[in-house]
Design an enzyme around this catalytic site. Structure first.
Site, PDB file in Angstrom:
ATOM      1  N   GLU A   1      -9.424 -10.387  -8.184  1.00  0.00           N
ATOM      2  CA  GLU A   1      -8.218  -9.366  -8.110  1.00  0.00           C
ATOM      3  C   GLU A   1      -7.145  -9.489  -8.960  1.00  0.00           C
ATOM      4  OE1 GLU A   1      -9.564  -8.963  -3.416  1.00  0.00           O
ATOM      5  OE2 GLU A   1      -7.732  -9.411  -3.565  1.00  0.00           O
TER       6      GLU A   1
ATOM      7  N   THR B   1      -5.646  -7.353  10.308  1.00  0.00           N
ATOM      8  CA  THR B   1      -6.065  -6.110   9.882  1.00  0.00           C
ATOM      9  C   THR B   1      -5.269  -4.903  10.537  1.00  0.00           C
ATOM     10  OG1 THR B   1      -7.958  -7.210   8.876  1.00  0.00           O
ATOM     11  CG2 THR B   1      -7.779  -4.694   8.682  1.00  0.00           C
TER      12      THR B   1
ATOM     13  N   ASN C   1      -1.890  -0.546   6.860  1.00  0.00           N
ATOM     14  CA  ASN C   1      -1.613  -1.494   7.162  1.00  0.00           C
ATOM     15  C   ASN C   1      -0.567  -2.424   6.222  1.00  0.00           C
ATOM     16  OD1 ASN C   1      -3.678  -2.296   5.559  1.00  0.00           O
ATOM     17  ND2 ASN C   1      -4.771  -3.198   6.845  1.00  0.00           N
TER      18      ASN C   1
ATOM     19  N   HIS D   1      -2.099  -5.612   1.296  1.00  0.00           N
ATOM     20  CA  HIS D   1      -3.429  -6.213   0.931  1.00  0.00           C
ATOM     21  C   HIS D   1      -3.179  -7.637   0.795  1.00  0.00           C
ATOM     22  CE1 HIS D   1      -7.277  -7.244  -0.695  1.00  0.00           C
ATOM     23  NE2 HIS D   1      -6.732  -7.902  -1.499  1.00  0.00           N
TER      24      HIS D   1
ATOM     25  N   LYS E   1       0.754  -1.071   0.021  1.00  0.00           N
ATOM     26  CA  LYS E   1      -0.239  -0.042  -0.019  1.00  0.00           C
ATOM     27  C   LYS E   1       0.998   1.311  -0.008  1.00  0.00           C
ATOM     28  CE  LYS E   1      -4.045  -2.409   2.181  1.00  0.00           C
ATOM     29  NZ  LYS E   1      -5.142  -2.286   3.096  1.00  0.00           N
TER      30      LYS E   1
ATOM     31  N   TYR F   1     -12.231  -2.172  -4.476  1.00  0.00           N
ATOM     32  CA  TYR F   1     -12.867  -2.316  -3.068  1.00  0.00           C
ATOM     33  C   TYR F   1     -14.294  -2.302  -3.128  1.00  0.00           C
ATOM     34  CZ  TYR F   1      -8.093  -2.340  -0.899  1.00  0.00           C
ATOM     35  OH  TYR F   1      -7.006  -2.348  -0.398  1.00  0.00           O
TER      36      TYR F   1
HETATM   37  P1  ADP Z   1      -8.251  -6.974   5.458  1.00  0.00           P
HETATM   38  O1  ADP Z   1      -7.163  -6.048   4.581  1.00  0.00           O
HETATM   39  O2  ADP Z   1      -7.539  -7.617   6.601  1.00  0.00           O
HETATM   40  O3  ADP Z   1      -9.094  -8.193   4.611  1.00  0.00           O
HETATM   41  P2  ADP Z   1     -10.801  -5.575   5.270  1.00  0.00           P
HETATM   42  O4  ADP Z   1     -11.229  -6.569   4.064  1.00  0.00           O
HETATM   43  O5  ADP Z   1     -11.860  -5.962   6.347  1.00  0.00           O
HETATM   44  O6  ADP Z   1      -9.420  -6.180   5.717  1.00  0.00           O
HETATM   45  O7  ADP Z   1     -10.665  -4.384   4.900  1.00  0.00           O
HETATM   46  C1  ADP Z   1     -10.033  -3.708   3.745  1.00  0.00           C
HETATM   47  C2  ADP Z   1      -8.984  -2.644   3.995  1.00  0.00           C
HETATM   48  O8  ADP Z   1      -9.789  -1.619   4.449  1.00  0.00           O
HETATM   49  C3  ADP Z   1      -8.103  -2.896   5.300  1.00  0.00           C
HETATM   50  O9  ADP Z   1      -6.894  -3.646   5.023  1.00  0.00           O
HETATM   51  C4  ADP Z   1      -7.737  -1.519   5.700  1.00  0.00           C
HETATM   52  O10 ADP Z   1      -6.701  -1.006   5.054  1.00  0.00           O
HETATM   53  C5  ADP Z   1      -9.102  -0.869   5.651  1.00  0.00           C
HETATM   54  N1  ADP Z   1      -9.902  -0.782   6.854  1.00  0.00           N
HETATM   55  C6  ADP Z   1     -10.557  -1.872   7.401  1.00  0.00           C
HETATM   56  N2  ADP Z   1     -11.087  -1.518   8.594  1.00  0.00           N
HETATM   57  C7  ADP Z   1     -10.861  -0.147   8.408  1.00  0.00           C
HETATM   58  C8  ADP Z   1     -11.424   0.823   9.514  1.00  0.00           C
HETATM   59  N3  ADP Z   1     -12.203   0.624  10.448  1.00  0.00           N
HETATM   60  N4  ADP Z   1     -10.958   2.075   9.265  1.00  0.00           N
HETATM   61  C9  ADP Z   1     -10.399   2.474   8.377  1.00  0.00           C
HETATM   62  N5  ADP Z   1      -9.791   1.538   7.432  1.00  0.00           N
HETATM   63  C10 ADP Z   1     -10.179   0.278   7.563  1.00  0.00           C
HETATM   64 MG    MG Z   2     -10.293  -7.984   2.841  1.00  0.00          MG
END
Ligand code: ADP
Ligand code: MG
Length: 139
Positions: free
Chosen positions: A128, A93, A114, A117, A11, A51
């Site tokens: 994807e 996450t 974070n 992805h 990212k 997304y």
């Molecule tokens: P993951 O990437 O672990 O699969 P998700 O699919 O739930 O997590 O979310 C996609 C991305 O959205 C996360 O990697 C993170 O960058 C962002 N994200 C998730 N939850 C939040 C939140 N509560 N606030 C801000 N950004 C978030």
């Molecule tokens: Mg996800």
């Protein structure tokens, strides 16, 4: 075939902090083989499309603006049970809740930024991977 690939993105904040090299090294150490890779930048529209599944979530705007704010590295990775193996390897996450030694713990900044992805299912891994790479660009 199906079940052996996942899609990752390094990212924008991790790219900005100079973590492309360390993260790729960590990916290799984890036994993931690079099938396809590119350094690119998503437009806001592309980030919104990628997304799409999160469109109704409260963080959708923040997420898509951040993901289109700077260059990323996108890659298809191969390993047995790649989706779950990579999710285990990157950690939770929220980097502050991720296990020690995971990519998100080591290189993540916060919940939104974070570091990487990782696809969440074989079906989404294929969707994807197709988003970034035609099969002619996979080796
Ligand atoms: P993951 O990437 O672990 O699969 P998700 O699919 O739930 O997590 O979310 C996609 C991305 O959205 C996360 O990697 C993170 O960058 C962002 N994200 C998730 N939850 C939040 C939140 N509560 N606030 C801000 N950004 C978030
Ligand atoms: Mg996800």
């Amino acid at each position: 075939m199906s079940g052996n690939i996942t899609l990752t993105m390094i990212k924008p904040m991790a790219v900005k902090k100079g973590f492309i090299g360390p993260i790729l090294n960590k990916i290799a150490e984890g036994g993931f083989r690079i099938v396809a890779m590119k350094y690119t930048k998503l437009s806001l529209e592309q980030a919104q499309k990628f997304y799409e599944v999160h469109r109704e979530r409260p963080f959708y705007g923040e997420l898509t603006e951040f993901m289109s704010s700077g260059p990323i590295v996108a890659a298809v990775l191969e390993k047995d049970n790649a989706v779950q193996a990579y999710r285990d390897y990157i950690g939770a996450t929220d980097p502050s809740k991720a296990e020690e030694g995971t990519i998100r713990k080591l290189y993540g900044t916060n919940l939104g930024m974070n570091a990487v992805h990782g696809s969440d299912s074989d079906e989404n891994a294929n969707i994807e991977a197709n988003f970034f790479f035609p099969t002619s660009e996979r080796y």
